[in-house]
Design a protein around this motif. Structure first.
Motif, PDB file in Angstrom:
ATOM      1  N   TYR A   4      37.389  40.441  45.600  1.00  0.00           N
ATOM      2  CA  TYR A   4      37.813  40.888  47.194  1.00  0.00           C
ATOM      3  C   TYR A   4      39.121  40.312  47.323  1.00  0.00           C
ATOM      4  CZ  TYR A   4      33.121  42.352  47.600  1.00  0.00           C
ATOM      5  OH  TYR A   4      31.956  43.050  47.448  1.00  0.00           O
ATOM      6  N   SER A   5      39.985  40.333  46.489  1.00  0.00           N
ATOM      7  CA  SER A   5      41.511  39.721  46.581  1.00  0.00           C
ATOM      8  C   SER A   5      41.957  40.307  47.812  1.00  0.00           C
ATOM      9  CB  SER A   5      42.421  40.199  45.697  1.00  0.00           C
ATOM     10  OG  SER A   5      43.553  39.852  45.698  1.00  0.00           O
ATOM     11  N   GLY A   6      42.572  39.472  48.738  1.00  0.00           N
ATOM     12  CA  GLY A   6      43.362  39.970  49.903  1.00  0.00           C
ATOM     13  C   GLY A   6      42.328  39.802  51.320  1.00  0.00           C
TER      14      GLY A   6
ATOM     15  N   GLY B 169      27.461  33.024  48.286  1.00  0.00           N
ATOM     16  CA  GLY B 169      28.637  32.592  48.986  1.00  0.00           C
ATOM     17  C   GLY B 169      29.039  33.732  50.256  1.00  0.00           C
ATOM     18  N   ILE B 170      28.550  34.910  50.204  1.00  0.00           N
ATOM     19  CA  ILE B 170      29.036  35.932  51.132  1.00  0.00           C
ATOM     20  C   ILE B 170      27.624  36.553  51.590  1.00  0.00           C
ATOM     21  CG2 ILE B 170      30.246  38.064  51.325  1.00  0.00           C
ATOM     22  CD1 ILE B 170      32.076  37.364  48.898  1.00  0.00           C
TER      23      ILE B 170
ATOM     24  N   ASN C 129      40.064  25.684  47.161  1.00  0.00           N
ATOM     25  CA  ASN C 129      40.069  27.136  47.423  1.00  0.00           C
ATOM     26  C   ASN C 129      40.603  27.827  46.127  1.00  0.00           C
ATOM     27  OD1 ASN C 129      40.180  29.581  48.302  1.00  0.00           O
ATOM     28  ND2 ASN C 129      41.363  29.185  50.184  1.00  0.00           N
ATOM     29  N   PRO C 130      39.754  27.651  44.921  1.00  0.00           N
ATOM     30  CA  PRO C 130      40.483  27.930  43.921  1.00  0.00           C
ATOM     31  C   PRO C 130      40.850  29.306  43.599  1.00  0.00           C
ATOM     32  CG  PRO C 130      38.170  27.599  43.515  1.00  0.00           C
ATOM     33  CD  PRO C 130      38.386  27.177  44.943  1.00  0.00           C
TER      34      PRO C 130
ATOM     35  N   CYS D 141      34.147  28.597  46.039  1.00  0.00           N
ATOM     36  CA  CYS D 141      34.207  28.601  44.802  1.00  0.00           C
ATOM     37  C   CYS D 141      33.736  29.483  43.910  1.00  0.00           C
ATOM     38  CB  CYS D 141      34.091  27.097  44.049  1.00  0.00           C
ATOM     39  SG  CYS D 141      35.098  25.750  44.545  1.00  0.00           S
ATOM     40  N   LYS D 142      32.939  30.407  44.540  1.00  0.00           N
ATOM     41  CA  LYS D 142      32.386  31.530  44.001  1.00  0.00           C
ATOM     42  C   LYS D 142      32.982  32.461  43.489  1.00  0.00           C
ATOM     43  CE  LYS D 142      28.248  29.573  45.254  1.00  0.00           C
ATOM     44  NZ  LYS D 142      27.258  28.946  44.370  1.00  0.00           N
ATOM     45  N   GLU D 143      32.806  32.732  42.253  1.00  0.00           N
ATOM     46  CA  GLU D 143      33.557  33.902  41.440  1.00  0.00           C
ATOM     47  C   GLU D 143      33.497  35.256  42.112  1.00  0.00           C
ATOM     48  OE1 GLU D 143      35.247  33.461  38.425  1.00  0.00           O
ATOM     49  OE2 GLU D 143      34.935  31.327  38.622  1.00  0.00           O
ATOM     50  N   ILE D 144      32.674  35.599  42.936  1.00  0.00           N
ATOM     51  CA  ILE D 144      32.540  36.771  43.644  1.00  0.00           C
ATOM     52  C   ILE D 144      33.987  37.100  44.309  1.00  0.00           C
ATOM     53  CG2 ILE D 144      31.583  36.090  45.915  1.00  0.00           C
ATOM     54  CD1 ILE D 144      30.587  39.202  44.054  1.00  0.00           C
TER      55      ILE D 144
END
Length: 323
Positions: free
Chosen positions: A99-101, A64-65, A123-124, A92-95
């Motif tokens: 990386y909040s924010g 995802g990144i 965008n969970p 939706c990836k848990e990763i």
């Protein structure tokens, strides 16, 4: 104009890269996809003033990144797959919990993403993601390039030239345009520039007739080389009867195409110069000279074509040669 040259070069290389990635992907050759991650990181750093690096430097095979900029809290995925499902799968990836924010950008490297900017996405993890701004494709990049300051365009041009200049260059062919430029470039153009054969009054009349007063100074600067270029054309034609004719025809072809596309004669005139420069730069037999000298030589060719009735309309009774 240098701006047109820089943009055209960047456009050609990026479009060709996207085409190759798409075509090679169909037969499962994915090496360009891998190399493109770092390439697009550096490209976006120049365009958007970011500091993206390949996430593989820190973590291997993160889903995802692909890219991360810790200074500007930005994450990005570089992909040749351009679908709503692909973007939602990444979001939706848990990763993203780590990386909040951070802001997320999706970079489509081979397909147009215009339609995707109008969708709403799952965008969970509530990642900062605005489709209209954060979905980037080649068209988006070129629009940014088109409006960049000239010094930044030049920096980008040098970067693209270093990265893509030889590896994915298109097939080049010899052109008579390049040959005559090579000849002109080797001449001392400051000697014997008087041209008693041309009728300046008639040329001014044609300038007025075509509403080209704004480029009269350019005409005056380069019409003095008529006699010298006439000599070179005569030498050129000794090698083949159609050589100078082929040059006039290619310049005329640019005029015929541009006069249908552009609104003013001023735009047409300078765009012809840009188009001819592009043709020469793509010619296999072009011997590289400083860009300023190339532009000067092409100005001589185009002004000469104007004088000789090859481009733009002639007023009634126009006679450019003094008898």
């Amino acid at each position: 104009m240098n701006r047109s040259h820089y943009f055209s070069y960047v456009e050609e290389k990026l479009q060709l890269l996207g085409l190759r990635i798409s075509q090679r992907g169909r037969i499962n050759i994915l090496d360009l996809n891998i190399y493109s991650e770092t390439f697009f990181a550096e490209l976006l750093n120049i365009l958007l003033n970011l500091n993206l690096v390949n996430l593989n430097v820190f973590k291997q095979n993160v889903e995802g990144i692909d890219l991360i900029d810790t200074q500007n809290s930005t994450l990005a995925q570089v992909s040749s797959t351009c679908t709503k499902q692909k973007i939602e799968s990444s979001l939706c990836k848990e990763i993203f919990k780590e990386y909040s924010g951070y802001k997320f950008k999706f970079i489509s490297i081979s397909k147009d993403a215009t339609k995707l900017r109008g969708y709403t996405y799952k965008n969970p993890h509530e990642v900062s993601f605005l489709p209209s701004e954060d979905i980037i494709d080649i068209g988006t990049i070129l629009n940014i390039v088109l409006n960049m300051p000239i010094n930044k365009q030049k920096d980008l041009y040098e970067f693209i030239k270093e990265e893509l200049g030889s590896e994915i260059d298109i097939l080049k062919v010899d052109t008579n345009l390049a040959t005559i430029i090579n000849v002109l470039a080797s001449e001392n153009l400051s000697e014997n520039v008087d041209s008693p054969e041309i009728n300046s009054f008639e040329i001014d009349r044609k300038i007025d007739f075509n509403d080209l007063t704004s480029v009269k100074d350019t005409m005056d600067d380069y019409k003095i080389f008529y006699h010298k270029l006439d000599e070179k054309y005569a030498e050129f034609d000794r090698e083949g009867s159609n050589k100078s004719l082929s040059i006039f025809q290619i310049i005329r072809k640019q005029y015929q195409q541009l006069v249908e596309e552009l609104e003013t004669s001023h735009e047409v005139f300078y765009s012809i110069i840009d188009k001819v420069i592009d043709i020469i730069l793509k010619s296999k037999n072009y011997i590289e000279i400083p860009y300023e000298e190339l532009e000067m030589c092409v100005n001589i060719l185009v002004v000469d074509a104007f004088i000789r009735c090859k481009i733009f309309k002639n007023p009634e009774g126009y006679r450019y040669v003094i008898t």
